[in-house]
Design an enzyme around this catalytic site. Structure first.
Site, PDB file in Angstrom:
ATOM      1  N   GLY A 132      -4.759  -5.167   7.261  1.00 41.00           N
ATOM      2  CA  GLY A 132      -6.146  -4.159   7.380  1.00 41.00           C
ATOM      3  C   GLY A 132      -6.698  -4.414   8.353  1.00 41.00           C
ATOM      4  O   GLY A 132      -7.707  -3.611   9.341  1.00 41.00           O
ATOM      5  N   THR A 186       0.806  -1.100  -0.154  1.00 40.13           N
ATOM      6  CA  THR A 186      -0.007   0.068  -0.006  1.00 40.13           C
ATOM      7  C   THR A 186       0.779   1.397   0.004  1.00 40.13           C
ATOM      8  O   THR A 186       2.024   1.287   0.211  1.00 40.13           O
ATOM      9  CB  THR A 186      -0.826  -0.084   1.399  1.00 40.13           C
ATOM     10  OG1 THR A 186      -1.755  -1.058   1.066  1.00 40.13           O
ATOM     11  CG2 THR A 186      -1.611   1.126   1.617  1.00 40.13           C
TER      12      THR A 186
END
Ligand code: ASP
Length: 361
Positions: A257, A203
């Site tokens: 996440g 990310t």
């Protein structure tokens, strides 16, 4: 009497030193730099043995280019929001990272991207999840922030909004890369997890403080290899993967996440810094030192670790301190400020400030 003498002396001093007087009148917020920026391209088991020299140089160059783009905006007096967008767009365009072009594959061998952005001035925020045609999801997230009455759009609806707003799209093969396809195939063949096949979270994100003292944060991702059932991670979740508040800091996260959502990592870091700055009320401002901010970020990352999650965060405080905190072996990262700091790093312990990272690797 003493007070009157002091007031007279202060008035005389102010007349003789108009600039100093103005500075003295400002609350001591401890602001260090005129502008400041930090970026990341994911964290994980990034150790020297794993990266060829050529690859290491490619990553460092990509980080430097994105850092320079954000720094340029800030040094020219541009806003923190424009700076984080400028940096993240370049990272999305680079297939080395898991965002935009180069995003990981879902279980069904499709691409589903998530992104979010937040402006610390007014805490306006925009986020998109599970989009598959948007060339730069971070620009769509900002469009949601500025051109809709919503914060978070997902899937087909987000795509329709993008079309209505004329946001640039790209065909499916633009996003796809051979390496990511191999990761999906390995994940299925070996019945293993995305952490095993990817060994890192790719990310991307950026956080910045501009010359006006405004903060912003942005994060963009393809998620995790092999995700299914419409799984969405922390990156587009305001408060988990992204948060910005002028009263405290701007944070962008990368990692597993689910854990970042459960801890509310980005908001948790900002809230702890805000409470340290303001105490119970909003009238007295106390400076939060770089060590205090680092300890807060490390503490929150330790919570993630205790629950079983891996990853890292970058933050810039309202003082202009740019920090990293990660509980993985490495993190693709960089930071720069108006005082001449300008660095990119990959492995743990590469920079002095890394010494206070959560000690776990
Ligand atoms: N945080 C992202 C997610 O869980 C993955 C990453 O950081 O690469 O979707």
């Amino acid at each position: 009497m003493k007070r009157m003498v002091f007031a007279a002396a202060l008035a005389a001093f102010c007349l003789a030193n108009p600039l100093k007087a103005q500075e003295a009148a400002l609350p001591d917020t401890g602001r260090q730099a005129n502008w400041s920026i930090a970026i990341h391209g994911g964290a994980g088991t990034i150790v020297r043995d794993r990266l060829t020299e050529e690859r290491r140089v490619q990553y460092e160059q990509a980080l430097q280019i994105a850092l320079d783009a954000g720094s340029e905006v800030l040094s020219q007096g541009g806003s923190a929001v424009e700076a984080v967008k400028a940096a993240v767009v370049l990272l999305e365009d680079n297939p080395l990272f898991n965002a935009g072009r180069g995003s990981v594959y879902t279980w069904d061998a499709t691409i589903e991207m998530d992104a979010s952005i937040m402006d610390g001035r007014d805490r306006s925020a925009g986020a998109v999840a599970s989009v598959d045609t948007i060339r730069n999801p971070i620009l769509l997230a900002d469009e949601v922030r500025t051109q809709s009455e919503h914060v978070f759009l997902a899937g087909d609806g987000a795509e329709q909004f993008a079309q209505a707003r004329g946001i640039e799209t790209a065909p499916a093969d633009y996003f796809e890369t051979e390496g990511r396809r191999e990761s999906l195939e390995r994940l299925k063949a070996e019945k293993t997890s995305s952490i095993e096949v990817d060994y890192k979270f790719g990310t991307v994100g950026a956080v910045a403080l501009d010359q006006n003292g405004d903060l912003a944060a942005a994060t963009s991702t393809g998620g995790m290899t092999g995700k299914r059932w419409g799984r969405v991670g922390d990156s587009p979740v305001i408060g988990a993967g992204t948060y910005a508040d002028n009263r405290s800091c701007a944070v962008s996260a990368t990692g597993w996440g689910e854990y970042f959502i459960r801890v509310g990592v980005a908001h948790e870091i900002c809230t702890r810094i805000r409470l340290q700055r303001y105490g119970a009320g909003n009238d007295t401002v106390t400076s939060v030192s770089v060590d205090q901010a680092q300890a807060i970020a490390d503490d929150v990352m330790a919570e993630v670790k205790n629950l079983g999650g891996d990853g890292g965060t970058i933050l810039v405080t309202s003082n202009g301190d740019a920090l990293y905190s990660f509980n993985t072996a490495g993190m693709y990262r960089g930071r720069a400020n108006s005082d001449g700091m300008n660095e990119v790093a990959i492995f743990g312990g590469e920079r002095q400030a890394d010494e206070s990272n959560t000690p776990d690797h």
